[in-house]
Design a protein around this motif. Structure first.
Motif, short mmCIF file in Angstrom:
data_model
loop_
_atom_site.label_atom_id
_atom_site.label_comp_id
_atom_site.label_asym_id
_atom_site.label_seq_id
_atom_site.Cartn_x
_atom_site.Cartn_y
_atom_site.Cartn_z
N MET A 1 41.78 17.10 43.84
CA MET A 1 40.86 18.28 43.67
C MET A 1 40.05 17.86 42.23
N THR A 2 38.90 17.88 42.40
CA THR A 2 38.04 17.39 41.22
C THR A 2 37.88 18.67 40.22
N GLN A 3 37.33 18.38 39.09
CA GLN A 3 37.41 19.53 37.99
C GLN A 3 36.28 20.56 38.69
N LYS A 4 35.18 20.18 39.16
CA LYS A 4 34.20 21.03 39.65
C LYS A 4 34.82 21.91 40.72
N GLU A 5 35.41 21.35 41.55
CA GLU A 5 36.16 22.18 42.68
C GLU A 5 37.07 23.13 42.17
N PHE A 6 37.75 22.72 41.11
CA PHE A 6 38.86 23.29 40.58
C PHE A 6 38.24 24.83 39.83
N SER A 7 37.04 24.34 39.09
CA SER A 7 36.39 25.28 38.32
C SER A 7 35.61 26.52 39.40
N GLU A 8 35.06 25.87 40.30
CA GLU A 8 34.71 26.79 41.62
C GLU A 8 35.70 27.87 42.11
N THR A 9 36.93 27.10 42.52
CA THR A 9 38.03 28.17 42.94
C THR A 9 38.51 28.96 42.15
N ILE A 10 38.80 28.50 40.79
CA ILE A 10 39.13 29.48 39.84
C ILE A 10 38.28 30.68 39.65
N ASN A 11 36.85 30.25 39.59
CA ASN A 11 35.85 31.41 39.60
C ASN A 11 35.94 32.21 40.58
N PHE A 12 36.19 31.74 41.99
CA PHE A 12 36.36 32.56 43.02
C PHE A 12 37.50 33.77 42.95
N HIS A 13 38.66 33.34 42.36
CA HIS A 13 39.50 34.31 42.13
C HIS A 13 39.53 35.19 40.94
N SER A 14 38.51 34.97 40.37
CA SER A 14 38.61 35.62 38.98
C SER A 14 38.60 37.00 39.04
N SER A 15 37.88 37.59 40.04
CA SER A 15 37.89 39.09 40.20
C SER A 15 39.19 39.79 40.69
N SER A 16 39.76 39.00 41.65
CA SER A 16 41.17 39.43 42.00
C SER A 16 42.20 39.26 40.81
N LEU A 17 41.83 38.30 40.06
CA LEU A 17 43.02 37.90 39.00
C LEU A 17 42.50 39.07 37.87
N ARG A 18 41.46 39.55 37.45
CA ARG A 18 41.00 40.53 36.65
C ARG A 18 41.58 41.95 36.83
N LEU A 19 41.57 42.38 38.38
CA LEU A 19 42.20 43.52 38.80
C LEU A 19 43.67 43.38 38.47
N HIS A 20 44.46 42.30 38.76
CA HIS A 20 45.78 42.12 38.54
C HIS A 20 46.20 42.16 37.10
N ALA A 21 44.96 41.54 36.19
CA ALA A 21 45.37 41.68 34.78
C ALA A 21 45.47 43.06 34.34
N LEU A 22 44.39 43.96 34.94
CA LEU A 22 44.35 45.20 34.59
C LEU A 22 45.61 46.15 35.16
N ASN A 23 46.22 45.70 36.16
CA ASN A 23 47.53 46.41 36.57
C ASN A 23 48.54 46.22 35.51
N PHE A 24 48.38 44.95 34.76
CA PHE A 24 49.54 44.73 33.71
C PHE A 24 49.33 45.24 32.49
N THR A 25 48.03 45.43 32.09
CA THR A 25 47.69 45.80 30.77
C THR A 25 47.29 47.49 30.63
N LYS A 26 46.77 47.87 31.74
CA LYS A 26 46.10 49.27 31.68
C LYS A 26 45.14 49.26 30.70
N ASP A 27 44.59 48.44 30.38
CA ASP A 27 43.41 48.24 29.38
C ASP A 27 42.27 47.49 29.65
N PRO A 28 41.12 47.59 29.79
CA PRO A 28 40.12 46.58 30.32
C PRO A 28 39.75 45.51 29.15
N GLU A 29 39.97 45.63 27.80
CA GLU A 29 39.57 44.65 27.12
C GLU A 29 40.89 43.72 26.97
#
Length: 168
Positions: free
Chosen positions: A1-29
């Motif tokens: 996987m190239t760096q560009k493909e990797f960046s696009e893939t993690i960018n694609f998953h960033s919204s679900s990762l943010r929701l998961h992070a919110l479940n952990f921290t309970k604080d948006p910041e």
């Protein structure tokens, strides 16, 4: 996987990762910070990712481990914080913030109490209060580490005695 493909893939998953992070921290910041730490670690350790494995799962594991490590670090930091009844900035600030004039009297009383301390106690306590570690104070004052701890402890006891009217 190239760096560009990797960046696009993690960018694609960033919204679900943010929701998961919110479940952990309970604080948006805090969730944003955790997401940023996770993506930074994923980018740094992209060479450890094996093609054909579940990248979303890999990112979630990085996030979970990052959260746990940060939580443990915070626990260790809390262990080093002094007891509530001891003289701390937080306690002094709380007593000083209730009223401006009362706060001015409190600051004056604190200065007087510090002036009443013997020099060896006040110099080590003030350094500690400014954020220096015990070993740094020992190096600066050229005295043993145990002596620094004793001086700071004695300074706290004397300050507690002189400032007892501010205990809540």
């Amino acid at each position: 996987m190239t760096q560009k493909e990797f960046s696009e893939t993690i960018n694609f998953h960033s919204s679900s990762l943010r929701l998961h992070a919110l479940n952990f921290t309970k604080d948006p910041e805090d969730a944003n910070d955790l997401l940023q730490d996770t993506l930074l670690k994923a980018t740094r350790f992209v060479s450890k990712f094996e093609d054909g494995t579940n990248i979303k799962g890999w990112l979630f594991v990085i996030m979970r481990n990052t959260f746990i490590n940060n939580y443990r670090k915070c626990l260790k930091t809390r262990e080093h914080i002094t007891q509530e009844e001891e003289i701390t900035y937080a306690n002094l600030f709380h007593s000083a913030e209730t009223n401006g004039s009362v706060g001015n009297f409190a600051i004056q009383d604190i200065k007087r109490a510090l002036d009443l301390l013997p020099e060896k106690y006040s110099s080590s306590f003030i350094r500690y209060f400014e954020g220096y570690k015990y070993h740094e104070i020992a190096d600066q004052m050229q005295i043993p580490l145990g002596t620094v701890k004793t001086y700071i402890h004695e300074a706290r006891l004397l300050l507690k005695k002189h400032l007892k009217q501010y205990r809540s």
